[in-house]
Design an enzyme around this catalytic site. Structure first.
Site, PDB file in Angstrom:
ATOM      1  N   LYS A  10       0.831  -1.206   0.000  1.00 27.72           N
ATOM      2  CA  LYS A  10       0.000   0.000   0.000  1.00 27.72           C
ATOM      3  C   LYS A  10       0.874   1.267   0.000  1.00 27.72           C
ATOM      4  O   LYS A  10       2.087   1.188   0.243  1.00 27.72           O
ATOM      5  CB  LYS A  10      -0.915  -0.033   1.227  1.00 27.72           C
ATOM      6  CG  LYS A  10      -1.899  -1.210   1.211  1.00 27.72           C
ATOM      7  CD  LYS A  10      -2.789  -1.178   2.443  1.00 27.72           C
ATOM      8  CE  LYS A  10      -3.782  -2.335   2.421  1.00 27.72           C
ATOM      9  NZ  LYS A  10      -4.727  -2.252   3.578  1.00 27.72           N
ATOM     10  N   TYR A  50     -12.418  -2.576  -3.487  1.00 28.37           N
ATOM     11  CA  TYR A  50     -12.935  -2.556  -2.114  1.00 28.37           C
ATOM     12  C   TYR A  50     -14.467  -2.516  -2.070  1.00 28.37           C
ATOM     13  O   TYR A  50     -15.032  -2.024  -1.092  1.00 28.37           O
ATOM     14  CB  TYR A  50     -12.342  -1.379  -1.348  1.00 28.37           C
ATOM     15  CG  TYR A  50     -10.923  -1.626  -0.853  1.00 28.37           C
ATOM     16  CD1 TYR A  50     -10.621  -2.721  -0.033  1.00 28.37           C
ATOM     17  CD2 TYR A  50      -9.883  -0.761  -1.183  1.00 28.37           C
ATOM     18  CE1 TYR A  50      -9.327  -2.946   0.426  1.00 28.37           C
ATOM     19  CE2 TYR A  50      -8.585  -0.983  -0.715  1.00 28.37           C
ATOM     20  CZ  TYR A  50      -8.317  -2.076   0.093  1.00 28.37           C
ATOM     21  OH  TYR A  50      -7.039  -2.295   0.559  1.00 28.37           O
ATOM     22  N   ASN A 117      -1.901  -0.279   7.042  1.00 33.26           N
ATOM     23  CA  ASN A 117      -1.277  -1.532   7.492  1.00 33.26           C
ATOM     24  C   ASN A 117      -0.416  -2.207   6.421  1.00 33.26           C
ATOM     25  O   ASN A 117      -0.253  -3.417   6.407  1.00 33.26           O
ATOM     26  CB  ASN A 117      -2.353  -2.481   8.032  1.00 33.26           C
ATOM     27  CG  ASN A 117      -3.440  -2.755   7.008  1.00 33.26           C
ATOM     28  OD1 ASN A 117      -3.288  -2.412   5.839  1.00 33.26           O
ATOM     29  ND2 ASN A 117      -4.512  -3.390   7.438  1.00 33.26           N
ATOM     30  N   HIS A 120      -1.929  -5.532   1.308  1.00 35.68           N
ATOM     31  CA  HIS A 120      -3.202  -6.200   1.039  1.00 35.68           C
ATOM     32  C   HIS A 120      -2.908  -7.594   0.509  1.00 35.68           C
ATOM     33  O   HIS A 120      -1.950  -7.774  -0.259  1.00 35.68           O
ATOM     34  CB  HIS A 120      -4.014  -5.438  -0.020  1.00 35.68           C
ATOM     35  CG  HIS A 120      -5.153  -6.250  -0.579  1.00 35.68           C
ATOM     36  ND1 HIS A 120      -6.380  -6.317   0.048  1.00 35.68           N
ATOM     37  CD2 HIS A 120      -5.223  -7.085  -1.659  1.00 35.68           C
ATOM     38  CE1 HIS A 120      -7.164  -7.149  -0.646  1.00 35.68           C
ATOM     39  NE2 HIS A 120      -6.492  -7.615  -1.677  1.00 35.68           N
ATOM     40  N   GLU A 131      -9.828  -9.843  -7.998  1.00 34.41           N
ATOM     41  CA  GLU A 131      -8.831  -8.785  -7.818  1.00 34.41           C
ATOM     42  C   GLU A 131      -7.738  -8.838  -8.890  1.00 34.41           C
ATOM     43  O   GLU A 131      -7.282  -7.796  -9.368  1.00 34.41           O
ATOM     44  CB  GLU A 131      -8.215  -8.898  -6.419  1.00 34.41           C
ATOM     45  CG  GLU A 131      -9.219  -8.560  -5.317  1.00 34.41           C
ATOM     46  CD  GLU A 131      -8.722  -8.906  -3.912  1.00 34.41           C
ATOM     47  OE1 GLU A 131      -7.565  -9.367  -3.780  1.00 34.41           O
ATOM     48  OE2 GLU A 131      -9.488  -8.711  -2.952  1.00 34.41           O
TER      49      GLU A 131
HETATM   50  P1  DAT Z   1      -7.656  -6.906   5.341  1.00 36.64           P
HETATM   51  O1  DAT Z   1      -6.838  -5.872   4.613  1.00 36.64           O
HETATM   52  O2  DAT Z   1      -6.893  -7.482   6.509  1.00 36.64           O
HETATM   53  O3  DAT Z   1      -8.240  -7.965   4.441  1.00 36.64           O
HETATM   54  P2  DAT Z   1     -10.311  -5.736   5.424  1.00 36.64           P
HETATM   55  O4  DAT Z   1     -10.501  -6.304   4.052  1.00 36.64           O
HETATM   56  O5  DAT Z   1     -11.322  -6.077   6.462  1.00 36.64           O
HETATM   57  O6  DAT Z   1      -8.874  -6.121   6.009  1.00 36.64           O
HETATM   58  O7  DAT Z   1     -10.263  -4.141   5.340  1.00 36.64           O
HETATM   59  C1  DAT Z   1      -9.603  -3.487   4.268  1.00 36.64           C
HETATM   60  C2  DAT Z   1      -8.723  -2.397   4.843  1.00 36.64           C
HETATM   61  O8  DAT Z   1      -9.527  -1.381   5.469  1.00 36.64           O
HETATM   62  C3  DAT Z   1      -7.785  -2.857   5.960  1.00 36.64           C
HETATM   63  O9  DAT Z   1      -6.580  -3.398   5.454  1.00 36.64           O
HETATM   64  C4  DAT Z   1      -7.567  -1.615   6.741  1.00 36.64           C
HETATM   65  C5  DAT Z   1      -8.912  -0.901   6.650  1.00 36.64           C
HETATM   66  N1  DAT Z   1      -9.776  -1.247   7.797  1.00 36.64           N
HETATM   67  C6  DAT Z   1     -10.468  -2.405   7.974  1.00 36.64           C
HETATM   68  N2  DAT Z   1     -11.189  -2.384   9.108  1.00 36.64           N
HETATM   69  C7  DAT Z   1     -10.947  -1.167   9.672  1.00 36.64           C
HETATM   70  C8  DAT Z   1     -11.397  -0.517  10.851  1.00 36.64           C
HETATM   71  N3  DAT Z   1     -12.261  -1.112  11.686  1.00 36.64           N
HETATM   72  N4  DAT Z   1     -10.936   0.716  11.123  1.00 36.64           N
HETATM   73  C9  DAT Z   1     -10.071   1.343  10.271  1.00 36.64           C
HETATM   74  N5  DAT Z   1      -9.625   0.806   9.137  1.00 36.64           N
HETATM   75  C10 DAT Z   1     -10.042  -0.435   8.833  1.00 36.64           C
HETATM   76 MG    MG Z   2      -9.578  -7.676   2.842  1.00 37.21          MG
END
Ligand code: DAT
Ligand code: MG
Length: 140
Positions: A10, A50, A117, A120, A131
């Site tokens: 990212k 997303y 974080n 991805h 994707e």
């Molecule tokens: P991942 O990237 O671990 O698959 P995800 O698909 O649930 O996680 O969410 C996509 C991204 O959105 C994630 O990498 C960081 C952000 N995100 C997810 N949940 C969040 C939250 N509760 N608060 C802030 N950012 C969040």
């Molecule tokens: Mg995800």
């Protein structure tokens, strides 16, 4: 065909020069690189990527963050690499991600509306196929 996963370094990871470190861990684990690109994604691509998160409180900050600069996009390959890369990445919340993982070793909470974080990784074979078509339409 061997399993494939879509991995992104990212904008936070790219800006910190961590693309090589992430790719190093992927290769050290034994997965193979199939495709690699550096690109700044636009909103259209990110809203497809997303789509499952539309309407959530972090959705707009997430799109804003992800379009803020270049990302390194990769397709990786290897038996169970979807699950395997999620394991390398660690938990979504970098504070909870265990040491030894990418997010646990290299990431932290910055007190923002979206968790920055670093990486991805696709979470299922369905999302991987979806994707990869979004990021590498020529791969087929
Ligand atoms: P991942 O990237 O671990 O698959 P995800 O698909 O649930 O996680 O969410 C996509 C991204 O959105 C994630 O990498 C960081 C952000 N995100 C997810 N949940 C969040 C939250 N509760 N608060 C802030 N950012 C969040
Ligand atoms: Mg995800």
């Amino acid at each position: 065909m061997t399993e494939r996963s879509l991995v992104l370094v990212k904008p936070d990871g790219f800006a910190r020069g961590l693309s090589g470190e992430v790719l190093r861990r992927i290769e050290a684990k034994g997965y193979r690189l199939v495709a690699l690109a550096v690109t700044t994604p636009d909103r259209d691509r990110l809203s497809q990527h997303y789509a499952e998160h539309e309407g959530k409180p972090f959705y707009e900050p997430l799109l804003e963050f992800m379009s803020s600069g270049p990302v390194t996009a990769a397709v990786i390959e290897g038996e169970r690499c979807i699950e395997g890369f999620r394991s390398l990445a660690g938990k979504t919340d970098p504070t909870e991600a265990l040491p030894g993982t990418i997010r646990g070793d290299l990431g932290r909470d910055w007190g923002e509306k979206v968790q920055k974080n670093l990486v991805h990784g696709s979470d299922s074979s369905e999302s991987s196929a979806r994707e990869i078509a979004i990021w590498f339409p020529d791969l087929g």
